[in-house]
Structure formats: C-alpha cells, structure tokens
Write an enzyme that holds these catalytic residues in place. Structure first.
Site, PDB file in Angstrom:
ATOM      1  N   LYS A   3       2.259   5.899  25.560  1.00 40.73           N
ATOM      2  CA  LYS A   3       0.824   5.649  25.748  1.00 40.73           C
ATOM      3  C   LYS A   3       0.514   4.393  24.947  1.00 40.73           C
ATOM      4  O   LYS A   3       0.339   4.440  23.735  1.00 40.73           O
ATOM      5  CB  LYS A   3       0.026   6.842  25.217  1.00 40.73           C
ATOM      6  CG  LYS A   3      -1.292   7.102  25.935  1.00 40.73           C
ATOM      7  CD  LYS A   3      -2.297   5.993  25.845  1.00 40.73           C
ATOM      8  CE  LYS A   3      -3.002   5.917  24.510  1.00 40.73           C
ATOM      9  NZ  LYS A   3      -3.854   4.713  24.396  1.00 40.73           N
ATOM     10  N   GLY A  37      -0.687   4.203  14.287  1.00 44.68           N
ATOM     11  CA  GLY A  37      -2.109   3.899  14.432  1.00 44.68           C
ATOM     12  C   GLY A  37      -2.824   4.187  13.133  1.00 44.68           C
ATOM     13  O   GLY A  37      -2.215   4.186  12.063  1.00 44.68           O
ATOM     14  N   SER A  38      -4.105   4.477  13.246  1.00 43.00           N
ATOM     15  CA  SER A  38      -4.917   4.619  12.047  1.00 43.00           C
ATOM     16  C   SER A  38      -4.723   5.994  11.396  1.00 43.00           C
ATOM     17  O   SER A  38      -4.364   6.966  12.059  1.00 43.00           O
ATOM     18  CB  SER A  38      -6.387   4.412  12.409  1.00 43.00           C
ATOM     19  OG  SER A  38      -6.752   5.315  13.423  1.00 43.00           O
ATOM     20  N   THR A  39      -5.007   6.069  10.116  1.00 38.90           N
ATOM     21  CA  THR A  39      -4.833   7.314   9.365  1.00 38.90           C
ATOM     22  C   THR A  39      -5.726   8.447   9.888  1.00 38.90           C
ATOM     23  O   THR A  39      -5.244   9.578  10.048  1.00 38.90           O
ATOM     24  CB  THR A  39      -5.018   7.056   7.858  1.00 38.90           C
ATOM     25  OG1 THR A  39      -3.917   6.244   7.421  1.00 38.90           O
ATOM     26  CG2 THR A  39      -5.025   8.333   7.047  1.00 38.90           C
ATOM     27  N   ILE A  53      -6.828   9.072  12.932  1.00 45.51           N
ATOM     28  CA  ILE A  53      -6.269   9.609  14.184  1.00 45.51           C
ATOM     29  C   ILE A  53      -4.945  10.326  13.886  1.00 45.51           C
ATOM     30  O   ILE A  53      -4.642  11.365  14.477  1.00 45.51           O
ATOM     31  CB  ILE A  53      -6.047   8.496  15.237  1.00 45.51           C
ATOM     32  CG1 ILE A  53      -7.335   7.703  15.497  1.00 45.51           C
ATOM     33  CG2 ILE A  53      -5.489   9.077  16.538  1.00 45.51           C
ATOM     34  CD1 ILE A  53      -8.352   8.335  16.389  1.00 45.51           C
ATOM     35  N   GLY A  54      -4.177   9.791  12.962  1.00 45.49           N
ATOM     36  CA  GLY A  54      -2.918  10.432  12.576  1.00 45.49           C
ATOM     37  C   GLY A  54      -3.140  11.842  12.050  1.00 45.49           C
ATOM     38  O   GLY A  54      -2.403  12.778  12.380  1.00 45.49           O
ATOM     39  N   GLU A  94       3.140   6.832  11.631  1.00 49.80           N
ATOM     40  CA  GLU A  94       3.130   5.538  10.934  1.00 49.80           C
ATOM     41  C   GLU A  94       1.679   5.095  10.890  1.00 49.80           C
ATOM     42  O   GLU A  94       1.130   4.692  11.907  1.00 49.80           O
ATOM     43  CB  GLU A  94       3.941   4.493  11.713  1.00 49.80           C
ATOM     44  CG  GLU A  94       5.376   4.867  11.963  1.00 49.80           C
ATOM     45  CD  GLU A  94       6.288   4.440  10.837  1.00 49.80           C
ATOM     46  OE1 GLU A  94       5.775   4.039   9.769  1.00 49.80           O
ATOM     47  OE2 GLU A  94       7.501   4.510  11.022  1.00 49.80           O
ATOM     48  N   CYS A 131       0.027  -3.241   9.618  1.00 56.21           N
ATOM     49  CA  CYS A 131      -0.137  -2.069   8.763  1.00 56.21           C
ATOM     50  C   CYS A 131       0.428  -2.323   7.374  1.00 56.21           C
ATOM     51  O   CYS A 131      -0.042  -1.759   6.405  1.00 56.21           O
ATOM     52  CB  CYS A 131       0.544  -0.883   9.406  1.00 56.21           C
ATOM     53  SG  CYS A 131       2.135  -1.333  10.058  1.00 56.21           S
ATOM     54  N   GLU A 148      -8.515  -0.062   4.293  1.00 52.43           N
ATOM     55  CA  GLU A 148      -7.756  -1.021   5.086  1.00 52.43           C
ATOM     56  C   GLU A 148      -8.702  -1.883   5.921  1.00 52.43           C
ATOM     57  O   GLU A 148      -9.548  -1.366   6.632  1.00 52.43           O
ATOM     58  CB  GLU A 148      -6.803  -0.263   6.013  1.00 52.43           C
ATOM     59  CG  GLU A 148      -5.966  -1.166   6.865  1.00 52.43           C
ATOM     60  CD  GLU A 148      -4.969  -0.384   7.715  1.00 52.43           C
ATOM     61  OE1 GLU A 148      -5.394   0.562   8.398  1.00 52.43           O
ATOM     62  OE2 GLU A 148      -3.783  -0.734   7.693  1.00 52.43           O
TER      63      GLU A 148
HETATM   64  P1  NAD Z   1      -5.898   3.891  16.590  1.00 55.17           P
HETATM   65  O1  NAD Z   1      -5.467   4.947  15.687  1.00 55.17           O
HETATM   66  O2  NAD Z   1      -7.315   3.844  17.006  1.00 55.17           O
HETATM   67  O3  NAD Z   1      -5.061   3.904  17.953  1.00 55.17           O
HETATM   68  C1  NAD Z   1      -3.657   3.958  17.985  1.00 55.17           C
HETATM   69  C2  NAD Z   1      -3.243   4.586  19.299  1.00 55.17           C
HETATM   70  O4  NAD Z   1      -3.678   5.950  19.323  1.00 55.17           O
HETATM   71  C3  NAD Z   1      -3.824   3.938  20.529  1.00 55.17           C
HETATM   72  O5  NAD Z   1      -2.875   3.951  21.573  1.00 55.17           O
HETATM   73  C4  NAD Z   1      -4.994   4.844  20.846  1.00 55.17           C
HETATM   74  O6  NAD Z   1      -5.363   4.783  22.203  1.00 55.17           O
HETATM   75  C5  NAD Z   1      -4.415   6.206  20.497  1.00 55.17           C
HETATM   76  N1  NAD Z   1      -5.413   7.236  20.209  1.00 55.17           N
HETATM   77  C6  NAD Z   1      -6.708   7.081  19.846  1.00 55.17           C
HETATM   78  N2  NAD Z   1      -7.317   8.265  19.699  1.00 55.17           N
HETATM   79  C7  NAD Z   1      -6.395   9.224  19.967  1.00 55.17           C
HETATM   80  C8  NAD Z   1      -6.407  10.652  19.967  1.00 55.17           C
HETATM   81  N3  NAD Z   1      -7.503  11.340  19.665  1.00 55.17           N
HETATM   82  N4  NAD Z   1      -5.276  11.315  20.279  1.00 55.17           N
HETATM   83  C9  NAD Z   1      -4.141  10.630  20.558  1.00 55.17           C
HETATM   84  N5  NAD Z   1      -4.073   9.283  20.578  1.00 55.17           N
HETATM   85  C10 NAD Z   1      -5.182   8.583  20.286  1.00 55.17           C
HETATM   86  O7  NAD Z   1      -5.448   2.544  15.884  1.00 55.17           O
HETATM   87  P2  NAD Z   1      -5.617   1.069  16.420  1.00 55.17           P
HETATM   88  O8  NAD Z   1      -7.020   0.668  16.168  1.00 55.17           O
HETATM   89  O9  NAD Z   1      -5.107   0.931  17.796  1.00 55.17           O
HETATM   90  O10 NAD Z   1      -4.571   0.297  15.498  1.00 55.17           O
HETATM   91  C11 NAD Z   1      -4.866  -0.117  14.186  1.00 55.17           C
HETATM   92  C12 NAD Z   1      -4.415   0.899  13.159  1.00 55.17           C
HETATM   93  O11 NAD Z   1      -3.035   1.237  13.307  1.00 55.17           O
HETATM   94  C13 NAD Z   1      -4.538   0.397  11.756  1.00 55.17           C
HETATM   95  O12 NAD Z   1      -5.194   1.335  10.952  1.00 55.17           O
HETATM   96  C14 NAD Z   1      -3.105   0.207  11.260  1.00 55.17           C
HETATM   97  O13 NAD Z   1      -2.876   0.357   9.919  1.00 55.17           O
HETATM   98  C15 NAD Z   1      -2.358   1.189  12.034  1.00 55.17           C
HETATM   99  N6  NAD Z   1      -0.974   0.753  12.229  1.00 55.17           N
HETATM  100  C16 NAD Z   1       0.021   1.335  11.487  1.00 55.17           C
HETATM  101  C17 NAD Z   1       1.332   0.925  11.638  1.00 55.17           C
HETATM  102  C18 NAD Z   1       2.453   1.538  10.875  1.00 55.17           C
HETATM  103  O14 NAD Z   1       3.591   1.284  11.183  1.00 55.17           O
HETATM  104  N7  NAD Z   1       2.210   2.368   9.886  1.00 55.17           N
HETATM  105  C19 NAD Z   1       1.634  -0.077  12.553  1.00 55.17           C
HETATM  106  C20 NAD Z   1       0.612  -0.647  13.281  1.00 55.17           C
HETATM  107  C21 NAD Z   1      -0.693  -0.208  13.107  1.00 55.17           C
END
Ligand code: NAD
Ligand code: MN
Length: 507
Positions: A191, A244-246, A248-249, A266, A300, A401
């Site tokens: 995705k 992605g973001s903390t 959502i994680g 991550e 990140c 962040e």
């Molecule tokens: P995000 O968390 O909004 O989205 C990441 C992904 O998750 C996208 O594909 C999004 O569509 C999906 N998503 C959103 N809501 C969801 C849900 N409820 N259930 C499942 N999936 C969902 O983050 P972003 O704005 O796309 O990216 C930026 C963030 O990602 C920053 O906070 C950054 O630190 C983090 N990031 C971390 C790493 C790492 O390796 N640790 C790498 C890159 C980015």
C-alpha cells in the site's frame, strides 16, 4: 466479487511515463472495482502528473486473496532458493536498464532533487541484489540435544504480508519491504502512500517482468485510513510491515493485536547530531548539513536536533549557516539543485507551523524560516532551509518531529550532559557523533538510545546495515540480513534417534 473490465497481464513494463496507472493485482494491471481514480501530482510544480486507480476495500480484498492464493497454492515459496535469488537479481537488472526512467518518475512524483532520487533508486536496486545474496546463505540452526534427541530449526516464510509505505522515499521504501519479503518466500500486498504511488507500481510491474509469479506482489494505491486499515484488520494477512508516523504506528499495533499479526514498525524520529570540540570542523559542518537537509529534511532519521560544544559553537554555527545559505533550491532535474520541494501544501503548513511556534516561544531564526519562492516553480511547495537557535528543550519544535528542512541547535559543555540531553526524547531512531577521539566515539555510541549511530558519517545506512528504532521510533530492523527473520518463522524440529523406544508414561 466484481470482475474487472480490462485484463491486462503484466509481461512488460513499457513506457514508464503514462497518463494513467492501474493497480496491480494477481499479475494484472487493473482498475478499482469502484472505477474510482485520483490525481497524483508533481509537488515541485503543483501540476497533475497522472491519474491512478484508487483502491477501496473490495480491491484490497481481491489483493489479499491473490496474495493468499499465491502463498498457499503457488510455486514461489517452493522454488529452490537459488531460483528466487536469480529472479531478485533479474529485478535489479531490469531496474538498472530503466534507471534513468525510474529516477525521472521518482523526481516527478516526489519533487525531490535528481541527486537524491539517483542515490535512492540506486539503493533500491542494491536492496534486491543484497537480498538475492542474503537469502541463499540464510539458514536455521542445528542444536545438539542430550538423551538421543536431535533438533534443527527450519526457516519458513511467514505468509501474506501487508506493506504500508510513506511518501518520503517511495521507491526505496518499496524495495526495503518487497525485497526481503519475497526473498523469504512471502507474498505481499503493498500500500504505497497516496501522494506517491507511481514508482511502487513500476517496481511491481518489474517484479512480474523478472519472473515473480502472479499474486506474489500486489500493489494497491489508496487511502491509508480505508485500504491500510482493511489490510491491518484482515484475518488472512499474517504480518504488517509499516513505515510512517508514530501515531499511525501505534494505531496499527493496537489493531494488529486482534489477530496477533507479526508487525514491524519504522516510525518517526528526532535524531541528535552531536558535534564535540575535537571534531574535524570541515567534515562535521558538511556532514551535519547533509544530515538535516538531505531529501529536503523529509527523512525519518534526519539529524534535526543539533548539539554543538560551547568552545566551537560560534565558528561552527557561522560556517553551518553560511553553507545553508549556499544550498540551491531549484529545478529538481537540475544537477546543481540540492533541495527539492516539500511533498504537499499540507506538509509545508505543518513545517511552517513548527517554525512559527518556535519563534513565538522565544527562539531565533538565523536563516530561512519561511516558504521559498523558486523561479519557474511558483505552483510548487518549497521551504527555505532553516536554522533555529536559542531554543529550550520544552519547545514544540525541539520535542516533535518536523519532517522538513529545519534544524534546532543547542549548546553543550560536557560529554555526560550531552548524552543525557540527546536521550531526552521519546524517539530513538538515528543519531550522529562528530569527534576525532575514537574512545569518546565508542563511549557515546554505546550510551545513545537509538537504533542507528553515525560516527563521523553523513550517511545512515547501506544494504546490510540494520535500520530501525528504539523507543517510540518503532521496532524491527530493515535493510539487513536479520530482516529476513522478520519475514520468517523458525520452526523447531525435534526428533529422537535412540534405538530404545521411549515410553514416558511407562504404561
Ligand atoms: P503516515 O503515517 O501518515 O502514512 C504512512 C502510510 O500509512 C501511508 O501509506 C498512509 O496512507 C498509511 N496510513 C495512514 N493511515 C493509516 C491507517 N489508519 N491504517 C493503515 N495505514 C495507514 O506518514 P506519512 O505522512 O506518509 O510519512 C511521514 C512519516 O513517516 C514521518 O513521521 C516519518 O518519520 C515517518 N517515516 C519513518 C521512517 C522510518 O524508517 N522509521 C521512514 C520514513 C518515514
Ligand atoms: Mn500523513
């Protein structure tokens, strides 16, 4: 389940630059059962780049079934490991042939500079090559047992994996996830981030062209809240790998508990960059500059909290600010451009909000601090590289962040004190130490609470180095040999070889 109108089996990728991109399910380019599509943009100009099929729950269901079927009944996981390895190398070879086109599409869809995209596509290719090699030597253990028992572990692929990726490294993140998973014999549903779906779709197509059987890799662009959520909740999905973001994680971790899925996360970071008084000044300035501004700070592991020793502070900051002012924002395709655009207006507003909050809380901006005007790219989203000083640990811009080209700078005077302050964050992804004292480097590296420590290095990772976080930056490691185990189960096989039959109940 509704049949799609067009069956377009992926046998070759063809032109990469298209006006429309379908999703990939079961080896076919297909549209959403809803027939929905959406516009994807070039963030450097704000212009529409192409339309993309927009997946909904029904499409996600089709993709999961395709992946499940490929895993349960397909041949991929049963291939001799050497054959899987050859296919991974073939993926890399095709990516190399299309290198220029892939870089072009990544730049167009993300607004990043051609220099940054080149490095990242190159690493994506090397990821496939790395796992093509790593899987061949990846084996279980043989364990000597007493009393006539013999034990070994058998490594088996974990199953169907949902892989949810962000927009900051669209193709590289796709490679980090797909390569180890398919090397291990898993099937995946990718995705991509809604904002940057194109290069993940292209990788998926290349996988098929290289010989990955249908259903092993599927890619469905769509909303995270809809499609991502559906995948995380699905009983037929065995594992979720998320970057992605903390927030959502955390949400994913909670949801995944319902079916006790394996998860790797991550997440975000606020990585310290510590410049000691014995640092090589030139290397420290150049490396710290790259550490925050690479990929327009949308990393990140961006080294976004800078700690500079009192005795060199003035010299260091003078040089750092002078070099920051020299960085070129411009046409992302121009080789002289250092800083590409921000991914979206929404993200630009977030960045500017942090900068303005710091000013309101009493910080000083030495350079930058506002959206940038870039000639010829007026419709795009650009932000000036920004240095903020006179900050305190409680400021929002220091704690949270920012995910943009913004660094906050603090002074320190003592090694023990700076370690404590560097660790005073909920995150623990990256960190950098600049010192010519090897003993100090090791001492500090071992006390920093982060998954990655860079010692006199502007770069954080190469294929082979484990990448992942401590604390609220998540858990699990990508990019390394041990990542294969996060896509595998260790089965313990215990057998008895004694000649005397065993009768433990004695009846
Ligand atoms: P995000 O968390 O909004 O989205 C990441 C992904 O998750 C996208 O594909 C999004 O569509 C999906 N998503 C959103 N809501 C969801 C849900 N409820 N259930 C499942 N999936 C969902 O983050 P972003 O704005 O796309 O990216 C930026 C963030 O990602 C920053 O906070 C950054 O630190 C983090 N990031 C971390 C790493 C790492 O390796 N640790 C790498 C890159 C980015
Ligand atoms: Mn987001």
């Amino acid at each position: 389940m509704a049949e799609t109108t067009t069956k377009d089996v992926v046998t070759e990728v063809g032109t990469m630059k298209r006006s429309h991109y379908g999703m990939i399910i079961n080896g076919e380019r297909t549209e959403s059962v809803s027939e929905n599509k959406y516009d994807t943009h070039n963030p450097a100009t704000g212009e529409v780049l192409a339309t993309v099929a927009k997946a909904n729950e029904a499409d996600a269901e089709k993709a999961v079934q395709a992946a499940r079927n490929a895993f349960d009944h397909g041949k991929w996981r049963k291939y001799p490991v050497g054959k899987r390895s050859r296919v991974l190398n073939q993926i890399a070879a095709i990516m190399r042939e299309r290198f220029k086109d892939l870089v072009e599409m990544e730049v167009l869809n993300s607004g990043k500079s051609v220099g940054a995209a080149t490095v990242q596509i190159n690493q994506a290719i090397e990821d496939f090559e790395f796992y093509a090699g790593a899987i061949v030597g990846h084996r279980g253990t043989v364990n000597n047992m007493p009393y006539g028992f013999f034990n070994y572990t058998h490594k088996e692929p974990v199953g169907v994996c949902a892989q949810i990726i962000p927009w900051n490294y669209p193709m590289m993140m796709a490679a980090w996830k797909i390569a180890p998973a398919i090397a291990a014999g898993c099937s995946v549903v990718v995705k991509p981030a809604s904002l940057t779906p194109i290069t993940a779709l292209l990788i998926n197509e290349i996988c098929h062209e290289a010989g990955v059987p249908e259903g092993v890799v599927n890619t469905i662009p769509g909303s995270g809240a809809v499609v991502g959520d559906y995948l995380v909740d699905h009983e037929a999905v065995d594992k979720v790998a998320f970057t992605g973001s903390t927030p959502i994680g955390k949400d994913i971790m909670a949801k995944a508990s319902r079916t006790l899925k394996r998860i790797t996360l991550e997440l975000g970071g606020k990585s310290p960059n510590i410049v000691f008084d014995d640092a090589d000044m030139e290397a420290a300035v150049a490396g710290s500059l790259f550490g925050i501004y690479f990929n327009t700070g949308q990393s990140c592991e961006a080294r976004s909290r800078m700690f500079v020793h009192d005795s060199i502070y003035d010299t260091f900051i003078e040089q750092f600010v002078a070099k920051t002012k020299k960085l070129v924002l411009g046409d992302p395709f121009d080789k002289g451009t250092h800083i590409g655009s921000i991914i979206s207006q929404e993200q630009l507003d977030v960045i500017d909000g942090y900068v303005q909050s710091a000013v309101q809380e009493g910080a000083t901006i030495l350079t930058g601090g506002k959206a940038a005007e870039v000639e010829g790219f007026e419709g795009g989203y650009w932000y000036e590289p920004t240095v903020i000083v006179d900050v305190t640990p409680d400021m929002k811009a220091v704690k949270e962040e920012i995910f943009g080209p913004v660094v906050v700078v603090e002074r320190f005077s003592d090694e023990k004190e700076v370690i404590k302050r560097a660790n005073d964050t909920k995150y623990g992804l990256g960190s950098a130490i600049w010192t010519t004292n090897q003993a100090r480097a090791t001492r500090v590296a071992h006390q920093i609470q982060a998954g990655i420590v860079m010692v006199n290095s502007p770069f954080s990772a190469f294929p082979g180095t484990p990448f992942g976080g401590y604390k609220e930056s998540g858990f699990g490691r990508e990019l390394a040999v041990e990542s294969l185990d996060l896509y595998m189960e260790d089965k313990s096989v215990l057998s008895y070889y004694g000649s005397k039959p065993l009768n433990p109940f004695g009846v």
